[in-house]
Design a protein around this motif. Structure first.
Motif, PDB file in Angstrom:
ATOM      1  N   ILE A   6      69.895  -8.050  13.445  1.00 29.19           N
ATOM      2  CA  ILE A   6      69.674  -7.537  11.884  1.00 29.19           C
ATOM      3  C   ILE A   6      68.212  -8.163  10.834  1.00 29.19           C
ATOM      4  O   ILE A   6      68.303  -7.878   9.751  1.00 29.19           O
ATOM      5  CB  ILE A   6      71.055  -8.843  11.113  1.00 29.19           C
ATOM      6  N   LEU A 108      71.817  -1.834   9.923  1.00 26.92           N
ATOM      7  CA  LEU A 108      73.078  -2.378   9.083  1.00 26.92           C
ATOM      8  C   LEU A 108      74.458  -2.395   9.187  1.00 26.92           C
ATOM      9  O   LEU A 108      75.056  -3.471   8.953  1.00 26.92           O
ATOM     10  CB  LEU A 108      71.993  -3.277   7.918  1.00 26.92           C
ATOM     11  N   GLU A 111      75.701  -3.034  12.454  1.00 23.33           N
ATOM     12  CA  GLU A 111      76.091  -4.525  12.291  1.00 23.33           C
ATOM     13  C   GLU A 111      77.036  -5.290  11.611  1.00 23.33           C
ATOM     14  O   GLU A 111      77.670  -6.090  12.221  1.00 23.33           O
ATOM     15  CB  GLU A 111      74.846  -5.310  12.774  1.00 23.33           C
TER      16      GLU A 111
END
Length: 163
Positions: A6, A108, A111
Motif C-alpha cells: 500500500i 491500490l 489492496e
C-alpha cells in the motif's frame, strides 16, 4: 494485504501525480512567459509601427479610418500570438505518467478489496481470526503446565516413599 504494498503504491501514485502536474505546468508556464514577452515587445514595436502607419494613412484617408485600420491590425496580431502561445502539450512523458498513475490506482483498489474481504471475513466469522491468536498461547500454557506436573510428580513420589 500488505502495508508495504500500500505504501509503495501510494508513493508511486504521489510521484506520478507530481510528474503529471509538472509536465502539464511546464508548457503552460513557458507559454505564459512567451506570451508576456511577446506582448511587451509587440507593444513597443506596435507603438512605433502604428505611429508611422498613422502618419502615412492620415495623408491618404481621414484620421478616424486610419485609427480603425490600425486597431483591426492590432487585434489580428494579438490573436495570432495567443493561438501560438496556447498550443496544448503533447508528448510521450505525459502518456507514460498517466499509464503509471492508472496502474497505481488499480493496485491500490486491489489492496483495498483484499483488506475489505479480510475485514468482512473477520466480522462474519470472528472465531476464525481470533482462534489462532488465542490457541497458540493456550497450547503453550497447557504444555508448560503438563511439564511442571510431570516434574513435580516424581519429586512428590520421592518424598512420599521414605515414610
Amino acid at each position: 494485504m500488505n502495508s508495504e504494498n500500500i505504501v509503495k503504491h501510494l508513493r508511486a501514485l504521489w510521484r506520478t501525480d507530481r510528474i503529471i502536474a509538472e509536465i502539464r505546468m511546464r508548457p503552460m508556464l513557458v507559454g505564459l512567459g512567451l506570451r508576456a514577452f511577446a506582448a511587451l515587445i509587440a507593444a513597443f514595436g506596435l507603438l512605433m509601427l502604428e505611429l508611422s502607419a498613422y502618419f502615412a494613412l492620415v495623408q491618404i484617408w481621414s484620421a478616424v479610418s486610419a485609427a480603425a485600420i490600425l486597431g483591426l491590425a492590432n487585434f489580428a496580431i494579438a490573436a495570432v500570438l495567443f493561438v501560438v502561445g496556447g498550443r496544448p502539450p503533447a508528448g510521450r512523458e505525459l502518456e507514460l505518467a498517466t499509464e503509471i498513475h492508472g496502474s497505481a490506482i488499480e493496485a491500490l483498489q486491489g489492496e483495498a478489496r483484499a483488506l475489505q474481504s479480510q475485514f468482512t471475513g473477520m466480522v462474519h466469522h470472528p472465531l476464525n481470526s481470533a482462534l489462532p491468536l488465542v490457541l497458540v498461547p493456550l497450547i503453550t500454557i497447557i504444555v508448560k503446565s503438563l511439564k511442571k506436573s510431570r516434574a513435580t510428580a516424581p519429586a512428590a513420589k520421592a518424598t512420599a516413599e521414605p515414610n
